[in-house]
Design an enzyme around this catalytic site. Structure first.
Site, PDB file in Angstrom:
ATOM      1  N   ARG A  94       0.814  -1.219   0.000  1.00  0.00           N
ATOM      2  CA  ARG A  94       0.000   0.000   0.000  1.00  0.00           C
ATOM      3  C   ARG A  94       0.846   1.267   0.000  1.00  0.00           C
ATOM      4  O   ARG A  94       0.517   2.236  -0.686  1.00  0.00           O
ATOM      5  CB  ARG A  94      -0.955  -0.024   1.193  1.00  0.00           C
ATOM      6  N   LYS A 161       5.452  37.937   1.830  1.00  0.00           N
ATOM      7  CA  LYS A 161       4.152  37.982   1.163  1.00  0.00           C
ATOM      8  C   LYS A 161       3.253  39.037   1.795  1.00  0.00           C
ATOM      9  O   LYS A 161       3.679  39.786   2.679  1.00  0.00           O
ATOM     10  CB  LYS A 161       3.515  36.598   1.177  1.00  0.00           C
TER      11      LYS A 161
END
Length: 277
Positions: A94, A161
């Protein structure tokens, strides 16, 4: 986080105190084999990760690689085969598939975007919009797809930012503090500043002292004017609402880089399976 650290954590999450299904139904000494099958066309990514997972689960597993990262893949292709203890193959299954399916989806989407930039000077960047604790694999997939990794985290670049600007008291205050911080700490990190309009572009040009300007949410025509205004005085990057429908329009502005969070956070995994044979 290193790839090895990621794999150890991912296995601990999945296996816990044991794969009790396999432990209860498969003899400990059973030797089996499986092959990883492609069920959807795209670009392959995650082979290196799969090898590392198998090796971590059981060093005695024998893995034979048929196709390398970056290869074009088609339905029915066999990427790899693995043989050895059946319990080990099932324990790794998996995690191998989760990584390879997700990474191949990212690489496929990235390759499509990169191909759209052919003939321009613009290069494609990823962002920090990644799955927590899976960033290392997602960034690997972006590179395999042909784009460039932007900063890996908060530690390897100063990217000022809009919220930083608002909290710091504006562009000049933020840049000044950033430059002082680097000098005081002895670091040599690049500095990038986000701008939202022409006034802020002009202010950054006046202040200087930075390496890159991030032009956020500019329309293509407006971006072209800003790139001409900057005129090579610093590296330019565009972001905000850029996707397959308008990517070429933005690239035609002459901007150096385009960053896209969609490379990692809006991608569908490619279909693959690991089947006994």
């Amino acid at each position: 986080m290193t790839l090895q650290e990621f794999i150890k954590l991912a296995l601990a999450e999945d296996v816990g105190d044991g794969d009790h299904t396999s432990l209860s139904t498969i003899p400990a000494d059973a030797q089996k084999r499986a092959r990883l099958l492609v069920k959807q066309d795209g670009v392959l990514a995650g082979v290196e990760v799969a090898e590392a997972v198998f090796r971590e689960v059981d060093p005695d597993l024998q893995v034979h690689i048929n196709m390398q990262d970056g290869s074009a893949i088609h339905y029915g292709d066999i990427v790899l085969t693995v043989s050895g203890r059946a319990q080990s193959i099932l324990k790794a299954e998996r995690l191998v598939l989760n990584c390879m399916q997700r990474m191949s989806g990212i690489a496929t989407h990235t390759r499509t975007m990169v191909n759209m930039l052919e003939g321009t000077k613009t290069r494609l960047l990823d962002t920090r919009k990644t799955t927590p604790n899976f960033r290392i694999c997602e960034k690997m997939a972006v590179k395999i797809g042909g784009a460039i990794n932007h900063r890996f985290g908060l530690f390897d670049m100063i990217l000022i930012k809009d919220n930083h600007l608002d909290y710091a008291g504006g562009i000049e205050a933020a840049v000044t503090k950033a430059v002082q911080y680097l000098k005081a700490t002895g670091r040599t990190l690049p500095i990038e500043v986000e701008v939202r309009n022409q006034k802020e572009v002009e202010e950054v040009l006046r202040i200087g002292q930075i390496d890159r300007m991030l032009l956020d949410n500019f329309a293509p025509a407006e971006l072209k004017r800003m790139v001409e205004l900057i005129d090579g005085r610093m590296v330019t990057e565009a972001s905000g609402g850029i996707n397959e429908t308008n990517l070429r329009d933005y690239a035609d502005s002459g901007v150096d880089y385009i960053s896209s969070g969609a490379l990692t956070h809006q991608v569908k995994s490619l279909d693959m399976s690991l089947k006994a044979y």
